[in-house]
Design a protein around this motif. Structure first.
Motif, PDB file in Angstrom:
ATOM      1  N   LEU A  69      -6.345 -48.191  29.650  1.00 21.21           N
ATOM      2  CA  LEU A  69      -7.659 -48.706  29.283  1.00 21.21           C
ATOM      3  C   LEU A  69      -7.710 -50.218  29.466  1.00 21.21           C
ATOM      4  CD1 LEU A  69     -10.508 -48.380  28.202  1.00 21.21           C
ATOM      5  CD2 LEU A  69      -9.551 -48.413  25.870  1.00 21.21           C
ATOM      6  N   ARG A  70      -6.644 -50.926  29.088  1.00 20.23           N
ATOM      7  CA  ARG A  70      -6.604 -52.380  29.299  1.00 20.23           C
ATOM      8  C   ARG A  70      -6.765 -52.714  30.777  1.00 20.23           C
ATOM      9  NH1 ARG A  70      -2.637 -51.831  25.355  1.00 20.23           N
ATOM     10  NH2 ARG A  70      -3.244 -52.829  23.409  1.00 20.23           N
ATOM     11  N   SER A  97     -12.522 -46.384  38.855  1.00 19.51           N
ATOM     12  CA  SER A  97     -12.791 -44.951  38.740  1.00 19.51           C
ATOM     13  C   SER A  97     -11.508 -44.158  38.499  1.00 19.51           C
ATOM     14  CB  SER A  97     -13.490 -44.457  40.002  1.00 19.51           C
ATOM     15  OG  SER A  97     -13.706 -43.077  39.939  1.00 19.51           O
ATOM     16  N   LYS A  98     -10.472 -44.490  39.243  1.00 20.78           N
ATOM     17  CA  LYS A  98      -9.185 -43.790  39.078  1.00 20.78           C
ATOM     18  C   LYS A  98      -8.585 -44.053  37.701  1.00 20.78           C
ATOM     19  CE  LYS A  98      -8.113 -43.761  43.983  1.00 20.78           C
ATOM     20  NZ  LYS A  98      -7.276 -44.314  45.057  1.00 20.78           N
ATOM     21  N   LEU A  99      -8.683 -45.285  37.225  1.00 18.68           N
ATOM     22  CA  LEU A  99      -8.139 -45.607  35.907  1.00 18.68           C
ATOM     23  C   LEU A  99      -8.872 -44.841  34.811  1.00 18.68           C
ATOM     24  CD1 LEU A  99      -7.590 -49.451  36.325  1.00 18.68           C
ATOM     25  CD2 LEU A  99      -5.800 -47.743  35.864  1.00 18.68           C
ATOM     26  N   ILE A 100     -10.190 -44.791  34.918  1.00 14.36           N
ATOM     27  CA  ILE A 100     -10.967 -44.072  33.902  1.00 14.36           C
ATOM     28  C   ILE A 100     -10.647 -42.582  33.941  1.00 14.36           C
ATOM     29  CG2 ILE A 100     -13.306 -43.393  33.234  1.00 14.36           C
ATOM     30  CD1 ILE A 100     -14.134 -46.287  33.914  1.00 14.36           C
ATOM     31  N   LYS A 101     -10.524 -42.020  35.128  1.00 13.64           N
ATOM     32  CA  LYS A 101     -10.146 -40.607  35.237  1.00 13.64           C
ATOM     33  C   LYS A 101      -8.769 -40.358  34.643  1.00 13.64           C
ATOM     34  CE  LYS A 101     -12.973 -39.439  39.209  1.00 13.64           C
ATOM     35  NZ  LYS A 101     -13.008 -39.102  40.628  1.00 13.64           N
ATOM     36  N   SER A 102      -7.855 -41.293  34.837  1.00 10.36           N
ATOM     37  CA  SER A 102      -6.491 -41.114  34.330  1.00 10.36           C
ATOM     38  C   SER A 102      -6.430 -41.181  32.807  1.00 10.36           C
ATOM     39  CB  SER A 102      -5.539 -42.136  34.956  1.00 10.36           C
ATOM     40  OG  SER A 102      -5.835 -43.436  34.512  1.00 10.36           O
ATOM     41  N   LEU A 143     -10.352 -38.558  29.328  1.00  9.11           N
ATOM     42  CA  LEU A 143     -11.225 -38.469  28.168  1.00  9.11           C
ATOM     43  C   LEU A 143     -12.017 -37.173  28.253  1.00  9.11           C
ATOM     44  CD1 LEU A 143     -12.590 -42.120  28.197  1.00  9.11           C
ATOM     45  CD2 LEU A 143     -10.722 -41.204  26.809  1.00  9.11           C
ATOM     46  N   PRO A 144     -12.265 -36.563  27.111  1.00  5.37           N
ATOM     47  CA  PRO A 144     -13.063 -35.337  27.130  1.00  5.37           C
ATOM     48  C   PRO A 144     -14.473 -35.608  27.626  1.00  5.37           C
ATOM     49  CG  PRO A 144     -12.383 -35.894  24.875  1.00  5.37           C
ATOM     50  CD  PRO A 144     -11.826 -36.932  25.794  1.00  5.37           C
ATOM     51  N   ALA A 145     -15.030 -34.634  28.310  1.00  8.09           N
ATOM     52  CA  ALA A 145     -16.404 -34.758  28.799  1.00  8.09           C
ATOM     53  C   ALA A 145     -17.344 -34.759  27.600  1.00  8.09           C
ATOM     54  CB  ALA A 145     -16.736 -33.600  29.729  1.00  8.09           C
ATOM     55  N   PRO A 146     -18.471 -35.473  27.707  1.00  7.35           N
ATOM     56  CA  PRO A 146     -19.430 -35.463  26.599  1.00  7.35           C
ATOM     57  C   PRO A 146     -19.925 -34.039  26.332  1.00  7.35           C
ATOM     58  CG  PRO A 146     -20.081 -37.030  28.317  1.00  7.35           C
ATOM     59  CD  PRO A 146     -18.895 -36.284  28.829  1.00  7.35           C
TER      60      PRO A 146
END
Length: 92
Positions: free
Chosen positions: A29-30, A77-82, A85-88
């Protein structure tokens, strides 16, 4: 988190307010927050400059910030996917 610019701070707050992440995910996340700040700076640079400029020999050159922004956006995008996080919840 004062180590981030506005975009990074917003991303950090959004994720950490919603999820309790383990340390390895906080590291990702950082990196994502720093990358979000890079994207924001590049967007400002692109907005304030020409998309295409002419080199000294008259050859058209694409603003390097465009390429850098594309690469940073893909990295973000790759970092966020990694983070996995659960889908809303679609019902809420």
């Amino acid at each position: 988190m004062t180590e981030f610019g506005p975009e990074g701070q917003q991303l950090w707050k959004f994720v950490t307010d919603e999820f309790d992440l383990p340390e390895d995910k906080l590291t990702l996340l950082r990196r994502a927050c720093h990358t979000a700040d890079i994207c924001s700076r590049l967007e400002a640079e692109i907005a304030s400059g020409d998309v295409i400029t002419l080199a000294g020999n008259g050859t058209a050159i694409v603003n390097r910030a465009l390429t850098s922004h594309r690469q940073a956006s893909e990295t973000l995008s790759k970092l966020i996917k990694s983070l996995e996080l659960p889908a809303p919840d679609e019902d809420s």
